[in-house]
Design an enzyme around this catalytic site. Structure first.
Site, PDB file in Angstrom:
ATOM      1  N   GLU A 212       0.866  -1.172   0.000  1.00 34.70           N
ATOM      2  CA  GLU A 212       0.000   0.000   0.000  1.00 34.70           C
ATOM      3  C   GLU A 212       0.909   1.230   0.000  1.00 34.70           C
ATOM      4  O   GLU A 212       1.874   1.296   0.768  1.00 34.70           O
ATOM      5  CB  GLU A 212      -0.912   0.033   1.238  1.00 34.70           C
ATOM      6  CG  GLU A 212      -1.765   1.315   1.269  1.00 34.70           C
ATOM      7  CD  GLU A 212      -2.842   1.322   2.357  1.00 34.70           C
ATOM      8  OE1 GLU A 212      -2.854   0.432   3.232  1.00 34.70           O
ATOM      9  OE2 GLU A 212      -3.685   2.250   2.309  1.00 34.70           O
TER      10      GLU A 212
ATOM     11  N   ASN B 134      -4.616   4.955  -2.162  1.00 35.60           N
ATOM     12  CA  ASN B 134      -5.821   5.536  -1.557  1.00 35.60           C
ATOM     13  C   ASN B 134      -6.335   6.696  -2.406  1.00 35.60           C
ATOM     14  O   ASN B 134      -5.584   7.609  -2.734  1.00 35.60           O
ATOM     15  CB  ASN B 134      -5.499   6.044  -0.148  1.00 35.60           C
ATOM     16  CG  ASN B 134      -5.098   4.915   0.782  1.00 35.60           C
ATOM     17  OD1 ASN B 134      -5.933   4.161   1.263  1.00 35.60           O
ATOM     18  ND2 ASN B 134      -3.795   4.777   1.007  1.00 35.60           N
TER      19      ASN B 134
ATOM     20  N   GLU C 127      -5.912  -5.068   8.033  1.00 35.85           N
ATOM     21  CA  GLU C 127      -4.879  -4.055   8.260  1.00 35.85           C
ATOM     22  C   GLU C 127      -4.601  -3.958   9.753  1.00 35.85           C
ATOM     23  O   GLU C 127      -5.446  -4.305  10.572  1.00 35.85           O
ATOM     24  CB  GLU C 127      -5.300  -2.695   7.689  1.00 35.85           C
ATOM     25  CG  GLU C 127      -6.516  -2.088   8.358  1.00 35.85           C
ATOM     26  CD  GLU C 127      -6.874  -0.672   7.867  1.00 35.85           C
ATOM     27  OE1 GLU C 127      -6.496  -0.297   6.746  1.00 35.85           O
ATOM     28  OE2 GLU C 127      -7.537   0.034   8.630  1.00 35.85           O
TER      29      GLU C 127
ATOM     30  N   GLU D 132      -8.108   2.008  -3.443  1.00 35.40           N
ATOM     31  CA  GLU D 132      -8.727   1.916  -2.118  1.00 35.40           C
ATOM     32  C   GLU D 132      -9.616   3.125  -1.872  1.00 35.40           C
ATOM     33  O   GLU D 132      -9.211   4.264  -2.054  1.00 35.40           O
ATOM     34  CB  GLU D 132      -7.653   1.855  -1.018  1.00 35.40           C
ATOM     35  CG  GLU D 132      -6.872   0.564  -1.018  1.00 35.40           C
ATOM     36  CD  GLU D 132      -6.088   0.332   0.277  1.00 35.40           C
ATOM     37  OE1 GLU D 132      -6.239   1.117   1.237  1.00 35.40           O
ATOM     38  OE2 GLU D 132      -5.324  -0.645   0.301  1.00 35.40           O
TER      39      GLU D 132
ATOM     40  N   ASP E 205     -11.847   0.327   1.901  1.00 36.79           N
ATOM     41  CA  ASP E 205     -10.899   0.520   2.994  1.00 36.79           C
ATOM     42  C   ASP E 205     -11.657   0.697   4.311  1.00 36.79           C
ATOM     43  O   ASP E 205     -12.805   1.127   4.315  1.00 36.79           O
ATOM     44  CB  ASP E 205     -10.073   1.769   2.691  1.00 36.79           C
ATOM     45  CG  ASP E 205      -8.709   1.739   3.352  1.00 36.79           C
ATOM     46  OD1 ASP E 205      -8.471   0.892   4.224  1.00 36.79           O
ATOM     47  OD2 ASP E 205      -7.882   2.589   2.981  1.00 36.79           O
TER      48      ASP E 205
HETATM   49  P1  C2E Z   1      -5.490   3.636   5.592  1.00 41.11           P
HETATM   50  O1  C2E Z   1      -5.600   3.724   4.117  1.00 41.11           O
HETATM   51  O2  C2E Z   1      -6.475   2.786   6.315  1.00 41.11           O
HETATM   52  O3  C2E Z   1      -4.004   3.183   5.873  1.00 41.11           O
HETATM   53  C1  C2E Z   1      -3.620   2.335   6.911  1.00 41.11           C
HETATM   54  C2  C2E Z   1      -3.062   3.122   8.086  1.00 41.11           C
HETATM   55  O4  C2E Z   1      -2.769   2.230   9.148  1.00 41.11           O
HETATM   56  C3  C2E Z   1      -1.744   3.834   7.755  1.00 41.11           C
HETATM   57  O5  C2E Z   1      -1.738   5.042   8.508  1.00 41.11           O
HETATM   58  C4  C2E Z   1      -0.710   2.860   8.322  1.00 41.11           C
HETATM   59  O6  C2E Z   1       0.519   3.482   8.668  1.00 41.11           O
HETATM   60  C5  C2E Z   1      -1.415   2.368   9.550  1.00 41.11           C
HETATM   61  N1  C2E Z   1      -0.966   1.044   9.966  1.00 41.11           N
HETATM   62  C6  C2E Z   1      -0.563   0.015   9.193  1.00 41.11           C
HETATM   63  N2  C2E Z   1      -0.267  -1.061   9.942  1.00 41.11           N
HETATM   64  C7  C2E Z   1      -0.466  -0.704  11.226  1.00 41.11           C
HETATM   65  C8  C2E Z   1      -0.332  -1.398  12.483  1.00 41.11           C
HETATM   66  O7  C2E Z   1       0.041  -2.562  12.563  1.00 41.11           O
HETATM   67  N3  C2E Z   1      -0.672  -0.691  13.601  1.00 41.11           N
HETATM   68  C9  C2E Z   1      -1.084   0.607  13.570  1.00 41.11           C
HETATM   69  N4  C2E Z   1      -1.362   1.228  14.730  1.00 41.11           N
HETATM   70  N5  C2E Z   1      -1.226   1.285  12.399  1.00 41.11           N
HETATM   71  C10 C2E Z   1      -0.930   0.632  11.255  1.00 41.11           C
HETATM   72  P2  C2E Z   1      -1.291   6.420   7.856  1.00 41.11           P
HETATM   73  O8  C2E Z   1      -0.176   6.209   6.903  1.00 41.11           O
HETATM   74  O9  C2E Z   1      -1.115   7.382   8.982  1.00 41.11           O
HETATM   75  O10 C2E Z   1      -2.550   6.855   7.004  1.00 41.11           O
HETATM   76  C11 C2E Z   1      -3.754   7.198   7.621  1.00 41.11           C
HETATM   77  C12 C2E Z   1      -4.846   7.350   6.598  1.00 41.11           C
HETATM   78  O11 C2E Z   1      -4.625   8.501   5.758  1.00 41.11           O
HETATM   79  C13 C2E Z   1      -4.945   6.182   5.626  1.00 41.11           C
HETATM   80  O12 C2E Z   1      -5.613   5.115   6.243  1.00 41.11           O
HETATM   81  C14 C2E Z   1      -5.696   6.830   4.481  1.00 41.11           C
HETATM   82  O13 C2E Z   1      -7.075   6.854   4.755  1.00 41.11           O
HETATM   83  C15 C2E Z   1      -5.164   8.248   4.496  1.00 41.11           C
HETATM   84  N6  C2E Z   1      -4.132   8.393   3.466  1.00 41.11           N
HETATM   85  C16 C2E Z   1      -2.808   8.090   3.510  1.00 41.11           C
HETATM   86  N7  C2E Z   1      -2.205   8.351   2.324  1.00 41.11           N
HETATM   87  C17 C2E Z   1      -3.182   8.803   1.488  1.00 41.11           C
HETATM   88  C18 C2E Z   1      -3.206   9.233   0.107  1.00 41.11           C
HETATM   89  O14 C2E Z   1      -2.201   9.206  -0.620  1.00 41.11           O
HETATM   90  N8  C2E Z   1      -4.434   9.650  -0.397  1.00 41.11           N
HETATM   91  C19 C2E Z   1      -5.569   9.651   0.375  1.00 41.11           C
HETATM   92  N9  C2E Z   1      -6.714  10.072  -0.205  1.00 41.11           N
HETATM   93  N10 C2E Z   1      -5.570   9.237   1.646  1.00 41.11           N
HETATM   94  C20 C2E Z   1      -4.406   8.823   2.206  1.00 41.11           C
HETATM   95 MG    MG Z   2      -7.360   1.101   5.840  1.00 39.83          MG
HETATM   96 MG    MG Z   3      -5.803   2.458   2.632  1.00 45.73          MG
HETATM   97 MG    MG Z   4      -7.472   2.947   8.248  1.00 45.14          MG
END
Ligand code: C2E
Ligand code: MG
Ligand code: MG
Ligand code: MG
Length: 290
Positions: free
Chosen positions: A59, A116, A235, A148, A178
């Site tokens: 991802e 995403n 996830e 996603e 997602d």
């Molecule tokens: P998401 O798409 O549900 O991404 C998964 C989030 O869970 C990511 O947070 C990831 O770092 C975190 N994660 C993965 N494995 C674990 C784990 O084992 N434990 C915990 N505590 N967390 C874990 P992140 O990178 O902070 O992203 C948060 C959200 O921001 C994403 O949730 C997504 O909705 C959004 N996002 C991130 N990048 C993009 C992007 O390029 N475009 C858009 N539209 N949204 C984005």
């Molecule tokens: Mg997710």
């Molecule tokens: Mg995602």
């Molecule tokens: Mg999430």
């Protein structure tokens, strides 16, 4: 408000003092500049086939550093959506992800990248064509790209959304719901939209072992998804016991700190070298990673 931002351990925020605290306006102005200066980076978190423990793809997750602080996407993505900057971020992320995944793939193994997208993309009728062209220009197949979308992104059900999602699916892109289970009307969306994958939100994964409710929800979600021919991804897997229990239940793919945090491309390549047991011969050739 940065102080009550994110629980995410991947991005510890330096705790700003009162006067350092950034207002939304300041963040938006800086983000505008940051996007122009190519400051949005993509980190990659690997996903694994739970039954075989082999790499299933990645991802791509947006990252942004401002004045030495890592601002989490949970802060800057909603602001970008609100202030008309999200399309630029999406463009930047796609522009980085596609060539990266092309570099990590080889002819025997076509790796997948999940990206995403915001609901906004689903109001542009030419989005499927634009994305197809970019994918082709990078020598990838649409089957390697998973789109996603969160349930809330789908909630605004404009007539065009379904049309665009159907076009994307017909072109061969994967479509993933997602954070499944956190929005509303999810089950109906499964009936209407040709999803290929469902990602169980990490709120059901984190407490899976201690919560009979989460177990029941995940269990019936897997059963329903499989009957509909949809793959299930979990996830937020943080430990081996959770991973084993989810595997037992039939979850197809796993992602989480247990395997790896989201990593920069360079860190990801280092990870490949020290974790080659996760890569089957046909997944990634070590020679491609130098
Ligand atoms: P998401 O798409 O549900 O991404 C998964 C989030 O869970 C990511 O947070 C990831 O770092 C975190 N994660 C993965 N494995 C674990 C784990 O084992 N434990 C915990 N505590 N967390 C874990 P992140 O990178 O902070 O992203 C948060 C959200 O921001 C994403 O949730 C997504 O909705 C959004 N996002 C991130 N990048 C993009 C992007 O390029 N475009 C858009 N539209 N949204 C984005
Ligand atoms: Mg997710
Ligand atoms: Mg995602
Ligand atoms: Mg999430």
């Amino acid at each position: 408000n940065l102080l009550r931002s994110d629980q995410d351990m991947t991005m510890p925020l330096a705790k700003p003092s009162e006067e350092d605290e950034l207002s939304d306006e300041e963040i938006v102005l800086a983000l505008h500049e940051g996007i122009k200066n190519d400051e949005i980076e993509v980190y990659y978190q690997p996903k694994f086939d739970l039954a075989t423990n082999k790499l299933a793809g990645f991802e791509g997750l947006a990252r942004w550093k401002y004045k030495g602080n890592t601002i989490p996407p949970s802060i800057f993505i909603p602001l970008a959506e609100q202030f008309d900057l999200i399309d630029d971020i999406t463009f930047s992320v796609v522009k980085q992800c596609l060539p990266q995944i092309a570099r990590w793939s080889n002819t025997e193994s076509l790796l997948k990248i999940a990206i995403n997208f915001s609901a906004r993309s689903l109001s542009q009728l030419d989005f499927p064509d634009i994305l197809s062209r970019q994918v082709e220009e990078n020598g990838l197949l649409p089957q390697q790209v998973i789109i996603e979308l969160t349930e809330s992104a789908l909630a605004d059900d404009q007539a065009s959304s379904l049309e665009i999602l159907t076009r994307l699916r017909m072109k061969g892109f994967g479509l993933s719901i997602d954070d499944f289970g956190t929005g509303y009307s999810s089950v109906q969306q499964l009936q209407n939209i040709p999803f290929t994958e469902l990602k169980i939100d990490r709120s059901f994964v984190g407490n899976f072992l201690s919560s009979p409710q989460s177990q029941a929800i995940v269990n019936s979600t897997v059963e329903m998804a499989h009957k509909l021919g949809i793959k299930v991804v979990a996830e937020g897997i943080e430990d081996a016991d959770t991973k084993n229990a989810l595997t037992e239940l039939g979850v197809d793919v796993g992602q989480g700190f247990y395997y790896a945090k989201p990593l920069s491309p360079a860190a990801m390549e280092k990870w490949f070298k020290t974790n080659s047991h996760f890569l089957s011969n046909s997944d990634v050739k070590q020679s491609d990673l130098k």
